[in-house]
Motif scaffolding. Structure first.
Motif, mmCIF file in Angstrom:
data_model
loop_
_atom_site.group_PDB
_atom_site.id
_atom_site.type_symbol
_atom_site.label_atom_id
_atom_site.label_comp_id
_atom_site.label_asym_id
_atom_site.label_seq_id
_atom_site.Cartn_x
_atom_site.Cartn_y
_atom_site.Cartn_z
ATOM 1 N N THR A 200 35.157 -86.358 92.372
ATOM 2 C CA THR A 200 36.559 -86.196 91.991
ATOM 3 C C THR A 200 37.443 -87.242 92.639
ATOM 4 O O THR A 200 38.299 -87.860 91.983
ATOM 5 C CB THR A 200 37.056 -84.790 92.379
ATOM 6 N N LEU A 201 37.242 -87.470 93.941
ATOM 7 C CA LEU A 201 38.036 -88.480 94.641
ATOM 8 C C LEU A 201 37.776 -89.878 94.084
ATOM 9 O O LEU A 201 38.707 -90.679 93.937
ATOM 10 C CB LEU A 201 37.716 -88.442 96.140
ATOM 11 N N LEU A 202 36.512 -90.160 93.761
ATOM 12 C CA LEU A 202 36.182 -91.463 93.191
ATOM 13 C C LEU A 202 36.907 -91.676 91.866
ATOM 14 O O LEU A 202 37.457 -92.763 91.607
ATOM 15 C CB LEU A 202 34.668 -91.572 92.991
ATOM 16 N N CYS A 203 36.935 -90.652 91.028
ATOM 17 C CA CYS A 203 37.625 -90.758 89.736
ATOM 18 C C CYS A 203 39.136 -90.915 89.919
ATOM 19 O O CYS A 203 39.778 -91.693 89.202
ATOM 20 C CB CYS A 203 37.322 -89.534 88.878
ATOM 21 N N LEU A 204 39.700 -90.193 90.875
ATOM 22 C CA LEU A 204 41.140 -90.297 91.124
ATOM 23 C C LEU A 204 41.508 -91.676 91.654
ATOM 24 O O LEU A 204 42.530 -92.257 91.259
ATOM 25 C CB LEU A 204 41.580 -89.224 92.119
ATOM 26 N N ILE A 205 40.680 -92.227 92.541
ATOM 27 C CA ILE A 205 40.932 -93.567 93.069
ATOM 28 C C ILE A 205 40.838 -94.596 91.944
ATOM 29 O O ILE A 205 41.686 -95.496 91.824
ATOM 30 C CB ILE A 205 39.933 -93.893 94.194
ATOM 31 N N ALA A 206 39.799 -94.465 91.114
ATOM 32 C CA ALA A 206 39.647 -95.390 89.984
ATOM 33 C C ALA A 206 40.829 -95.282 89.032
ATOM 34 O O ALA A 206 41.348 -96.306 88.544
ATOM 35 C CB ALA A 206 38.344 -95.094 89.245
ATOM 36 N N GLU A 207 41.276 -94.069 88.762
ATOM 37 C CA GLU A 207 42.432 -93.865 87.884
ATOM 38 C C GLU A 207 43.668 -94.556 88.445
ATOM 39 O O GLU A 207 44.407 -95.236 87.724
ATOM 40 C CB GLU A 207 42.690 -92.367 87.724
ATOM 41 N N GLY A 208 43.901 -94.395 89.750
ATOM 42 C CA GLY A 208 45.066 -95.009 90.368
ATOM 43 C C GLY A 208 45.006 -96.526 90.357
ATOM 44 O O GLY A 208 45.986 -97.196 90.015
ATOM 45 N N LEU A 209 43.852 -97.088 90.711
ATOM 46 C CA LEU A 209 43.712 -98.543 90.740
ATOM 47 C C LEU A 209 43.835 -99.149 89.349
ATOM 48 O O LEU A 209 44.478 -100.194 89.158
ATOM 49 C CB LEU A 209 42.363 -98.921 91.359
ATOM 50 N N LEU A 210 43.224 -98.492 88.364
ATOM 51 C CA LEU A 210 43.299 -99.009 86.998
ATOM 52 C C LEU A 210 44.703 -98.858 86.422
ATOM 53 O O LEU A 210 45.127 -99.677 85.599
ATOM 54 C CB LEU A 210 42.279 -98.296 86.109
ATOM 55 N N ALA A 211 45.423 -97.814 86.835
ATOM 56 C CA ALA A 211 46.813 -97.662 86.380
ATOM 57 C C ALA A 211 47.671 -98.802 86.919
ATOM 58 O O ALA A 211 48.521 -99.353 86.206
ATOM 59 C CB ALA A 211 47.365 -96.314 86.839
ATOM 60 N N ILE A 212 47.434 -99.182 88.180
ATOM 61 C CA ILE A 212 48.173 -100.307 88.758
ATOM 62 C C ILE A 212 47.811 -101.604 88.036
ATOM 63 O O ILE A 212 48.679 -102.415 87.693
ATOM 64 C CB ILE A 212 47.865 -100.423 90.265
ATOM 65 N N ALA A 213 46.502 -101.795 87.792
ATOM 66 C CA ALA A 213 46.059 -102.998 87.092
ATOM 67 C C ALA A 213 46.628 -103.055 85.682
ATOM 68 O O ALA A 213 47.029 -104.124 85.196
ATOM 69 C CB ALA A 213 44.535 -103.039 87.051
ATOM 70 N N GLU A 214 46.666 -101.902 85.015
ATOM 71 C CA GLU A 214 47.212 -101.851 83.660
ATOM 72 C C GLU A 214 48.678 -102.279 83.651
ATOM 73 O O GLU A 214 49.114 -103.037 82.775
ATOM 74 C CB GLU A 214 47.075 -100.432 83.112
ATOM 75 N N LYS A 215 49.425 -101.827 84.647
ATOM 76 C CA LYS A 215 50.841 -102.187 84.716
ATOM 77 C C LYS A 215 51.014 -103.673 84.997
ATOM 78 O O LYS A 215 51.870 -104.338 84.410
ATOM 79 C CB LYS A 215 51.530 -101.365 85.805
ATOM 80 N N ARG A 216 50.161 -104.207 85.879
ATOM 81 C CA ARG A 216 50.275 -105.624 86.223
ATOM 82 C C ARG A 216 49.890 -106.522 85.046
ATOM 83 O O ARG A 216 50.459 -107.596 84.875
ATOM 84 C CB ARG A 216 49.372 -105.930 87.421
ATOM 85 N N LEU A 217 48.900 -106.096 84.261
ATOM 86 C CA LEU A 217 48.438 -106.908 83.138
ATOM 87 C C LEU A 217 49.379 -106.852 81.938
ATOM 88 O O LEU A 217 49.370 -107.744 81.106
ATOM 89 C CB LEU A 217 47.036 -106.455 82.703
ATOM 90 N N THR A 218 50.171 -105.787 81.856
ATOM 91 C CA THR A 218 51.099 -105.652 80.734
ATOM 92 C C THR A 218 52.266 -106.616 80.907
ATOM 93 O O THR A 218 52.888 -106.656 81.973
ATOM 94 C CB THR A 218 51.644 -104.211 80.669
ATOM 95 N N PRO A 219 52.564 -107.421 79.911
ATOM 96 C CA PRO A 219 53.709 -108.332 80.008
ATOM 97 C C PRO A 219 54.983 -107.578 80.386
ATOM 98 O O PRO A 219 55.207 -106.452 79.937
ATOM 99 C CB PRO A 219 53.808 -108.930 78.595
ATOM 100 N N ARG A 220 55.781 -108.201 81.219
ATOM 101 C CA ARG A 220 56.985 -107.538 81.738
ATOM 102 C C ARG A 220 57.873 -106.999 80.629
ATOM 103 O O ARG A 220 58.444 -105.910 80.738
ATOM 104 C CB ARG A 220 57.769 -108.516 82.612
ATOM 105 N N ALA A 221 57.974 -107.736 79.521
ATOM 106 C CA ALA A 221 58.849 -107.309 78.430
ATOM 107 C C ALA A 221 58.328 -106.043 77.738
ATOM 108 O O ALA A 221 59.103 -105.354 77.069
ATOM 109 C CB ALA A 221 58.982 -108.434 77.413
ATOM 110 N N LEU A 222 57.029 -105.742 77.907
ATOM 111 C CA LEU A 222 56.452 -104.585 77.229
ATOM 112 C C LEU A 222 56.299 -103.382 78.150
ATOM 113 O O LEU A 222 55.873 -102.316 77.694
ATOM 114 C CB LEU A 222 55.073 -104.944 76.662
ATOM 115 N N ARG A 223 56.575 -103.509 79.436
ATOM 116 C CA ARG A 223 56.314 -102.424 80.375
ATOM 117 C C ARG A 223 57.150 -101.184 80.109
ATOM 118 O O ARG A 223 56.766 -100.086 80.435
ATOM 119 C CB ARG A 223 56.561 -102.907 81.818
#
Length: 224
Positions: A200-223
């Motif tokens: 469960t902790l592994l999945c939550l950590i992965a979810e959090g890290l990927l959410a941050i990566a998703e936000k960083r990869l999304t162009p600023r105008a589309l966030r």
């Protein structure tokens, strides 16, 4: 002692973490299996979804294929693949998990390309861009939020589902839970709970890290 106390005791035992088949080794194995499965799924789903989304064809096919693969139980694939020419071992497990990861990747890739504003696409063509240039310079950058969202969903689902690999002796963190059940809930209940907490902790950590990566990869105008 209660099951919770047993789980805390199990987690506080250094040998359960550093042993050759302990938590650290099993976590690395779990991550490797999951990463390989998601990589294969991306290699299959993204080109198909992007091409269909770019051409505007096959929407019904994408939905049907995604629904069909969702309807196939992963446990069934984990037990069927080893009985085929694929054989036992990590290869069968990785392929079964890859099939499970394809639907969100395929659907989000197709949807991301189709959600591009037609006016933007027409303006790009009016500027003289070729079909490939429209795809790489306009459509794909605008589809990044959907691609990233599909990847995040698939990765977390695979991380959680990879626990089932233990049913076919496939390694990963599920082996900790499986061995706990083998000891019986009276003796191994704490180990079962500890294994579940780790997954469960592994999945939550992965979810959090990927959410941050998703936000960083999304162009600023589309966030927004």
């Amino acid at each position: 002692m209660s099951v919770i106390d047993d789980a805390v005791t199990w987690l506080n035992d250094p040998l359960n973490w550093t042993a050759p088949d302990g938590v650290i080794a099993r976590t690395i194995e779990h991550l490797w299996i999951s990463a390989a499965a998601v990589a294969i799924a991306c290699a299959v789903a993204w080109p198909i979804g992007i091409w269909l989304g770019h051409t505007g064809r096959g929407g019904g096919t994408v939905v049907t294929l995604a629904n069909l693969t969702r309807a196939v139980p992963t446990v069934a694939l984990l037990t069927i693949f080893p009985l085929t020419i694929i054989g036992f071992g990590a290869r069968a497990i990785v392929l079964a998990l890859a099939v499970f990861a394809i639907p969100p990747l395929l659907a989000n890739a197709y949807l991301g390309l189709r959600e591009v504003d037609p006016d933007v696409r027409d303006a790009a063509r009016g500027m003289g861009l070729s079909g490939r240039q429209v795809l790489t310079s306009v459509e794909l950058p605008l589809a990044v939020p959907y691609l990233a969202s599909g990847f995040r969903t698939a990765a977390v689902q695979v991380l959680a589902t990879a626990t089932l690999a233990a049913f076919v002796n496939g390694g990963g963190l599920g082996m900790i839970i499986s061995r706990g059940f083998g000891l019986g809930l009276v003796s191994g209940g704490g180990q079962v709970l500890a294994g579940g907490v780790i997954v469960t902790l592994l999945c939550l950590i992965a979810e959090g890290l990927l959410a941050i990566a998703e936000k960083r990869l999304t162009p600023r105008a589309l966030r927004r």
